[in-house]
Design a protein around this motif. Structure first.
Motif, PDB file in Angstrom:
ATOM      1  N   ALA A  96      20.405 -35.530 -20.515  1.00  0.00           N
ATOM      2  CA  ALA A  96      19.614 -35.028 -21.618  1.00  0.00           C
ATOM      3  C   ALA A  96      18.246 -35.590 -21.782  1.00  0.00           C
ATOM      4  N   SER A  97      18.343 -36.913 -21.386  1.00  0.00           N
ATOM      5  CA  SER A  97      17.020 -37.688 -21.534  1.00  0.00           C
ATOM      6  C   SER A  97      16.104 -37.398 -20.378  1.00  0.00           C
ATOM      7  N   VAL A  98      16.700 -37.180 -19.377  1.00  0.00           N
ATOM      8  CA  VAL A  98      15.878 -36.576 -18.014  1.00  0.00           C
ATOM      9  C   VAL A  98      15.042 -35.268 -18.524  1.00  0.00           C
ATOM     10  N   VAL A  99      15.953 -34.497 -19.076  1.00  0.00           N
ATOM     11  CA  VAL A  99      15.405 -33.054 -19.504  1.00  0.00           C
ATOM     12  C   VAL A  99      14.374 -33.397 -20.159  1.00  0.00           C
ATOM     13  N   SER A 100      14.508 -34.011 -21.627  1.00  0.00           N
ATOM     14  CA  SER A 100      13.370 -34.169 -22.403  1.00  0.00           C
ATOM     15  C   SER A 100      12.213 -34.977 -21.713  1.00  0.00           C
ATOM     16  N   SER A 101      12.338 -35.722 -20.866  1.00  0.00           N
ATOM     17  CA  SER A 101      11.076 -36.612 -20.239  1.00  0.00           C
ATOM     18  C   SER A 101      10.427 -35.512 -19.149  1.00  0.00           C
ATOM     19  N   ALA A 102      11.093 -34.580 -18.383  1.00  0.00           N
ATOM     20  CA  ALA A 102      10.553 -33.850 -17.614  1.00  0.00           C
ATOM     21  C   ALA A 102       9.225 -33.216 -17.902  1.00  0.00           C
ATOM     22  N   PRO A 103       8.322 -32.921 -16.855  1.00  0.00           N
ATOM     23  CA  PRO A 103       6.947 -32.410 -17.250  1.00  0.00           C
ATOM     24  C   PRO A 103       6.903 -31.044 -17.740  1.00  0.00           C
ATOM     25  N   ALA A 104       8.048 -30.247 -17.105  1.00  0.00           N
ATOM     26  CA  ALA A 104       7.770 -28.799 -17.501  1.00  0.00           C
ATOM     27  C   ALA A 104       9.320 -28.143 -17.266  1.00  0.00           C
ATOM     28  N   LEU A 105       9.267 -26.729 -17.475  1.00  0.00           N
ATOM     29  CA  LEU A 105      10.419 -26.329 -17.522  1.00  0.00           C
ATOM     30  C   LEU A 105      11.106 -26.206 -16.114  1.00  0.00           C
ATOM     31  N   PRO A 106      10.272 -26.135 -14.971  1.00  0.00           N
ATOM     32  CA  PRO A 106      10.920 -25.981 -13.661  1.00  0.00           C
ATOM     33  C   PRO A 106      11.957 -27.282 -13.211  1.00  0.00           C
TER      34      PRO A 106
END
Length: 325
Positions: A96-106
């Protein structure tokens, strides 16, 4: 040790042994670790090279062969599953933290899909396995947490607290990539030993995103997720149904009784094409993030990955300690 042992059917399974976690891992200043962001080598290969002894020991660990031939004792499997289930919640936090920190939707999509698997089919696998093995919810809650699990959870919290996208991806890849490698090795070994046996993969209990369509992002341009690790010695033991119950008893596959479902499905869900595609996505995201990372970020990620592989190897060792007890 970790406090009071918890008994399952009269067996004390959770007085954890004397494996030391205190000495720090010797830092490896290899040429691969010192490679620049412009290097032609994918960063994932830099990580694997830095932790190669632990990688090989994990991918070819005797416990993986015992899953493959069904010879892992019920006691060892219960200890492993209970401790791994204690780790699952922290793994969900990491993803979930990776999701939050990712730069964009893709870049968020592959991890969102993996979250759905962890909290859905994989969680269901644990519940079915616990029921078949006679492990109650209270048993899981009251079991002492092994030191290696506590240290692995602390490693994840360290990566999450850093708010460093590359660091979190390095730990996530360290948790999932070796599982794909050992599961593919064991599955291939099963097929080579029993070529007439039908494949045992079950789409109903798959791990991963199910399809690689629509996930987009840099995850599409990843290196091969399953390197060709050195083949471990094959196990000679064969599973007998005396430890099984209900649908846990093995079925005939190519003239041999297959492992109980809690062993076989653990292999299957980690070598399905959907899980391989998911790991490939993670590797692609990692390699893309490393291109723009600083030298300090890359060095920290190498250290976190090495520590994750070391802890996974110790976790396998601790489980193996219960074999034959």
């Amino acid at each position: 040790g970790n406090g009071q042992a918890t008994a399952f059917g009269g067996l004390n399974l959770f007085s954890w042994g004397a494996r030391s976690l205190d000495p720090p891992m010797r830092k490896r200043r290899t040429q691969a670790e010192r490679s620049s962001p412009g290097s032609s080598e994918p960063f994932s290969e830099t990580l694997r090279a830095a932790a190669l002894p632990e990688w090989n020991a994990t991918v070819s660990h005797p416990i993986t062969d015992a899953w493959g031939d069904g010879s892992l004792s019920t006691k060892a499997m219960v200890w492993y599953l209970v401790q791994d289930y204690k780790f699952l919640d922290t793994l969900v936090v990491l993803v979930a933290s990776v999701v939050s920190s990712a730069p964009a939707l893709p870049q968020r999509v592959p991890c969102c899909q993996f979250l759905a698997t962890l909290t859905g089919p994989e969680n269901t696998y644990f519940q079915r396995a616990f029921q078949a093995l006679g492990v109650s919810e209270q048993d899981c809650l009251s079991a002492a947490e092994a030191s290696v699990v506590a240290e692995y959870k602390a490693l994840i919290r360290e990566a999450v607290d850093s708010r460093d996208y590359l660091a979190m991806l390095a730990v996530l890849v360290g948790a999932e990539w070796p599982y794909l490698a050992w599961a593919q090795r064991v599955s291939q070994l099963q097929q080579s030993q029993h070529p007439s046996a039908p494949p045992s993969l079950s789409a109903n209990h798959g791990r991963g995103k199910g399809t690689d369509k629509g996930s987009g992002g840099e995850g599409r341009s990843s290196p091969e997720a399953s390197p060709k690790p050195k083949r471990a010695r094959g196990s000679s033991g064969s599973y007998t149904a005396k430890e099984g119950s209900g649908d846990s008893t093995g079925k005939e596959r190519g003239g041999k009784v297959s492992p109980p479902f809690w062993c076989q499905e653990w292999i299957d869900i980690h070598c399905l094409p959907s899980f391989e595609a998911t790991v490939n996505e993670f590797l692609g995201l990692l390699n893309a993030a490393a291109v723009s990372a600083t030298a300090d970020q890359r060095e920290r990620s190498v250290g976190l990955f090495c520590r994750a592989l070391r802890l996974e190897k110790i976790f396998f060792d601790c489980t193996w300690d219960f074999q034959g007890k």
